[in-house]
Motif scaffolding. Structure first.
Motif, PDB file in Angstrom:
ATOM      1  N   ARG A 146       1.958   8.095 -14.739  1.00 29.82           N
ATOM      2  CA  ARG A 146       0.611   7.993 -15.293  1.00 29.82           C
ATOM      3  C   ARG A 146      -0.108   6.822 -14.627  1.00 29.82           C
ATOM      4  N   HIS A 147      -1.319   7.077 -14.168  1.00 31.31           N
ATOM      5  CA  HIS A 147      -2.119   6.008 -13.572  1.00 31.31           C
ATOM      6  C   HIS A 147      -3.585   6.187 -13.933  1.00 31.31           C
ATOM      7  N   HIS A 148      -4.341   5.155 -13.624  1.00 31.63           N
ATOM      8  CA  HIS A 148      -5.788   5.104 -13.885  1.00 31.63           C
ATOM      9  C   HIS A 148      -6.511   6.205 -13.104  1.00 31.63           C
ATOM     10  N   ASN A 191      -4.924   3.215 -17.077  1.00 36.37           N
ATOM     11  CA  ASN A 191      -3.472   2.989 -17.062  1.00 36.37           C
ATOM     12  C   ASN A 191      -3.053   2.328 -15.751  1.00 36.37           C
ATOM     13  N   VAL A 192      -2.427   1.167 -15.826  1.00 36.28           N
ATOM     14  CA  VAL A 192      -2.077   0.425 -14.607  1.00 36.28           C
ATOM     15  C   VAL A 192      -0.771   0.902 -13.989  1.00 36.28           C
ATOM     16  N   GLY A 193      -0.101   1.820 -14.655  1.00 35.25           N
ATOM     17  CA  GLY A 193       1.101   2.398 -14.039  1.00 35.25           C
ATOM     18  C   GLY A 193       2.223   2.577 -15.039  1.00 35.25           C
ATOM     19  N   GLU A 194       2.695   3.812 -15.163  1.00 39.83           N
ATOM     20  CA  GLU A 194       3.782   4.150 -16.098  1.00 39.83           C
ATOM     21  C   GLU A 194       4.612   5.257 -15.470  1.00 39.83           C
ATOM     22  N   SER A 229       1.689  -7.744 -13.171  1.00 42.25           N
ATOM     23  CA  SER A 229       3.143  -7.512 -13.060  1.00 42.25           C
ATOM     24  C   SER A 229       3.511  -7.208 -11.612  1.00 42.25           C
ATOM     25  N   TYR A 230       2.620  -6.562 -10.882  1.00 44.21           N
ATOM     26  CA  TYR A 230       2.883  -6.258  -9.472  1.00 44.21           C
ATOM     27  C   TYR A 230       2.635  -7.501  -8.608  1.00 44.21           C
ATOM     28  N   VAL A 231       1.615  -8.259  -8.961  1.00 41.44           N
ATOM     29  CA  VAL A 231       1.261  -9.432  -8.151  1.00 41.44           C
ATOM     30  C   VAL A 231       2.348 -10.491  -8.242  1.00 41.44           C
ATOM     31  N   ALA A 237       7.237  -1.883   0.058  1.00 34.74           N
ATOM     32  CA  ALA A 237       7.741  -1.433  -1.252  1.00 34.74           C
ATOM     33  C   ALA A 237       6.605  -0.823  -2.062  1.00 34.74           C
ATOM     34  N   PRO A 238       6.837   0.359  -2.656  1.00 38.50           N
ATOM     35  CA  PRO A 238       5.768   0.992  -3.427  1.00 38.50           C
ATOM     36  C   PRO A 238       5.505   0.321  -4.757  1.00 38.50           C
ATOM     37  N   ASN A 239       6.454  -0.535  -5.170  1.00 37.85           N
ATOM     38  CA  ASN A 239       6.255  -1.231  -6.436  1.00 37.85           C
ATOM     39  C   ASN A 239       6.902  -2.599  -6.372  1.00 37.85           C
ATOM     40  N   MET A 240       6.150  -3.623  -6.732  1.00 41.65           N
ATOM     41  CA  MET A 240       6.620  -5.004  -6.640  1.00 41.65           C
ATOM     42  C   MET A 240       7.057  -5.542  -8.011  1.00 41.65           C
ATOM     43  N   PHE A 284      -8.839   6.095 -11.123  1.00 38.45           N
ATOM     44  CA  PHE A 284      -9.355   5.751  -9.803  1.00 38.45           C
ATOM     45  C   PHE A 284      -8.309   5.893  -8.691  1.00 38.45           C
ATOM     46  N   LYS A 285      -7.075   6.098  -9.038  1.00 38.76           N
ATOM     47  CA  LYS A 285      -6.012   6.147  -8.043  1.00 38.76           C
ATOM     48  C   LYS A 285      -6.209   7.308  -7.092  1.00 38.76           C
ATOM     49  N   GLU A 286      -6.122   7.022  -5.776  1.00 42.92           N
ATOM     50  CA  GLU A 286      -6.474   8.012  -4.768  1.00 42.92           C
ATOM     51  C   GLU A 286      -5.294   8.870  -4.326  1.00 42.92           C
ATOM     52  N   ASP A 287      -4.080   8.353  -4.445  1.00 41.24           N
ATOM     53  CA  ASP A 287      -2.947   9.119  -3.967  1.00 41.24           C
ATOM     54  C   ASP A 287      -2.109   9.638  -5.139  1.00 41.24           C
ATOM     55  N   ALA A 288      -1.446  10.739  -4.919  1.00 38.50           N
ATOM     56  CA  ALA A 288      -0.585  11.338  -5.956  1.00 38.50           C
ATOM     57  C   ALA A 288       0.487  12.184  -5.268  1.00 38.50           C
ATOM     58  N   PRO A 289       1.728  12.188  -5.831  1.00 34.59           N
ATOM     59  CA  PRO A 289       2.132  11.299  -6.905  1.00 34.59           C
ATOM     60  C   PRO A 289       2.227   9.861  -6.402  1.00 34.59           C
ATOM     61  N   SER A 290       2.481   8.950  -7.283  1.00 31.01           N
ATOM     62  CA  SER A 290       2.559   7.547  -6.885  1.00 31.01           C
ATOM     63  C   SER A 290       3.703   7.323  -5.899  1.00 31.01           C
ATOM     64  N   GLY A 291       3.555   6.272  -5.110  1.00 29.43           N
ATOM     65  CA  GLY A 291       4.645   5.898  -4.207  1.00 29.43           C
ATOM     66  C   GLY A 291       5.907   5.559  -4.982  1.00 29.43           C
ATOM     67  N   THR A 292       5.707   4.990  -6.154  1.00 30.71           N
ATOM     68  CA  THR A 292       6.853   4.654  -7.009  1.00 30.71           C
ATOM     69  C   THR A 292       7.588   5.917  -7.459  1.00 30.71           C
ATOM     70  N   ALA A 293       6.817   6.935  -7.865  1.00 33.60           N
ATOM     71  CA  ALA A 293       7.437   8.192  -8.293  1.00 33.60           C
ATOM     72  C   ALA A 293       8.238   8.812  -7.156  1.00 33.60           C
ATOM     73  N   THR A 312       0.816  -1.206   0.000  1.00 32.38           N
ATOM     74  CA  THR A 312       0.000   0.000   0.000  1.00 32.38           C
ATOM     75  C   THR A 312       0.856   1.265   0.000  1.00 32.38           C
ATOM     76  N   THR A 313       0.438   2.260  -0.760  1.00 30.27           N
ATOM     77  CA  THR A 313       1.169   3.537  -0.832  1.00 30.27           C
ATOM     78  C   THR A 313       0.307   4.651  -0.240  1.00 30.27           C
ATOM     79  N   GLY A 314       0.855   5.866  -0.263  1.00 34.74           N
ATOM     80  CA  GLY A 314       0.114   7.008   0.263  1.00 34.74           C
ATOM     81  C   GLY A 314       0.189   7.146   1.765  1.00 34.74           C
TER      82      GLY A 314
HETATM   83  O1  LIG Z   1      -2.355   2.672  -7.565  1.00 37.85           O
HETATM   84  C1  LIG Z   1      -1.785   1.965  -8.448  1.00 37.85           C
HETATM   85  O2  LIG Z   1      -2.366   1.402  -9.392  1.00 37.85           O
HETATM   86  C2  LIG Z   1      -0.317   1.795  -8.303  1.00 37.85           C
HETATM   87  N1  LIG Z   1       0.247   2.301  -7.238  1.00 37.85           N
HETATM   88  C3  LIG Z   1       1.599   2.098  -6.854  1.00 37.85           C
HETATM   89  C4  LIG Z   1       2.264   3.442  -6.583  1.00 37.85           C
HETATM   90  O3  LIG Z   1       1.563   4.332  -6.020  1.00 37.85           O
HETATM   91  O4  LIG Z   1       3.466   3.561  -6.892  1.00 37.85           O
HETATM   92  C5  LIG Z   1       2.366   1.166  -7.764  1.00 37.85           C
HETATM   93  C6  LIG Z   1       1.927   1.157  -9.196  1.00 37.85           C
HETATM   94  O5  LIG Z   1       2.446   2.280  -9.848  1.00 37.85           O
HETATM   95  C7  LIG Z   1       0.442   1.051  -9.351  1.00 37.85           C
END
Ligand SMILES: O=C(O)C1=N[C@H](C(=O)O)C[C@H](O)C1
Ligand SMILES: NC(=O)C1=CN([C@@H]2O[C@H](COP(=O)(O)OP(=O)(O)OC[C@H]3O[C@@H](n4cnc5c(N)ncnc54)[C@H](OP(=O)(O)O)[C@@H]3O)[C@@H](O)[C@H]2O)C=CC1
Length: 267
Positions: free
Chosen positions: A157-159, A212-215, A238-240, A122-125, A161-170, A99-101
């Motif tokens: 770039r994400h879908h 977008n599942v994550g870029e 890819s994350y799972v 880890a923000p990205n698996m 529906f993503k609630e947090d920004a920027p991504s944990g990966t970023a 989980t991120t955010g």
């Molecule tokens: O919410 C997502 O979908 C993702 N979140 C993670 C993040 O915040 O880094 C990992 C991935 O980018 C997908």
């Protein structure tokens, strides 16, 4: 089979949690032992397999961990991770925390679980993303003393529906870059008249579009040339895949904090 690893998934009704249930079900070395959700989740009492679209698998989604599991994989929300981290610390259950955010305080509290149980936070698996983290560190190290200076920006770039920004990966990419190059300011977007860009900045830009599942793109901008390093996911699996590898890895370790680099052999 008796030698299957019993996996608990926290956030079982979510986009990621559903994929964890499916890929655990398909992995002969794993068995879903528990499916957890918040106590106000609309999917409580439902079969985790049915929620995930593969039909009943005999695991009911619950809000409390009542069954024995060998490891827990968390893809929930900060409140969910905080709860499960406390349970894992107390019961010494290895935890794969995705989980991120999190706030800095929440992150530090989750990390204390590693004092009593094996933990990965880890923000990205994803294998590709974690390899890219290694490549970005190398690029930052090689460019840090470039004569004309290097401007680094992180675009994610994400879908929708993503609630947090920027991504944990970023944010983690930014930590790596600043660790190598010494930037002290992390700024999020730009507007108005910010004036010329100081060299001490890393800029973050979060796009939220479609499914977008994550870029992630890391831009190293110099005078006369630019390097863009980009990694993109095609599906959430890819994350799972990384999370399942992490679960198998932690099940063989003693208490402590581990990384995806340990799991994926990227050290
Ligand atoms: O919410 C997502 O979908 C993702 N979140 C993670 C993040 O915040 O880094 C990992 C991935 O980018 C997908
Ligand atoms: N590390 C990695 O590789 C990756 C990390 N992520 C991160 O994983 C998280 C989940 O992403 P995603 O699946 O898309 O999000 P979703 O919102 O689809 O899923 C989150 C799930 O957690 C549930 N939840 C909320 N609160 C609790 C709680 N207290 N206890 C248990 N479950 C709870 C939600 O239920 P409800 O809907 O009822 O609130 C929901 O079903 C995000 O932080 C995301 O950034 C995502 C992909 C990869």
């Amino acid at each position: 089979m008796g030698d299957q690893l019993l996996v608990g998934v926290n956030g079982a009704g979510g986009r990621m949690g559903q994929r964890v249930a499916v890929l655990v079900y398909q992995d002969q070395d794993l068995k879903l032992g528990a499916a957890l959700e918040s106590d106000n989740s609309p999917v409580l009492g439902k079969d985790a397999g049915e929620v995930a679209g593969i039909g009943p698998i005999g695991v009911e989604i619950q809000s409390e961990l009542t069954d024995r599991v060998d490891v827990i994989i968390d893809f929930s929300l900060p409140a969910g991770l905080m709860k499960v981290a406390g349970i894992c610390a107390e019961r010494q259950i290895p935890l794969v925390a995705a989980t991120t955010g999190l706030t800095p305080e929440q992150r530090n509290e989750v990390l204390t679980a590693s004092q009593t149980t094996p933990l990965i936070l880890a923000p990205n698996m994803s294998l590709a993303v974690n390899l890219m983290m290694k490549l970005v560190r190398e690029a930052a190290h090689s460019l840090k003393n470039s004569p004309g200076g290097v401007d680094v920006e992180v675009i994610e770039r994400h879908h929708r529906f993503k609630e947090d920004a920027p991504s944990g990966t970023a944010l983690h990419f930014g930590e790596i870059i600043a660790d190598e190059m010494g930037q002290t300011e992390h700024i999020h977007g730009r507007h108005g008249r910010p004036g010329p860009r100081p060299t001490c900045e890393i800029g973050y830009h979060a796009l939220r579009t479609g499914d977008n599942v994550g870029e992630h793109t890391i831009v190293f901008g110099m005078m006369g040339e630019t390097i863009d390093l980009t990694v993109r996911g095609h599906t959430r699996d890819s994350y799972v895949y990384g999370a399942l590898a992490a679960a198998k890895y932690l099940a063989t370790q003693g208490a402590g904090l581990y990384t995806m680099a340990d799991v994926l052999g990227l050290n």
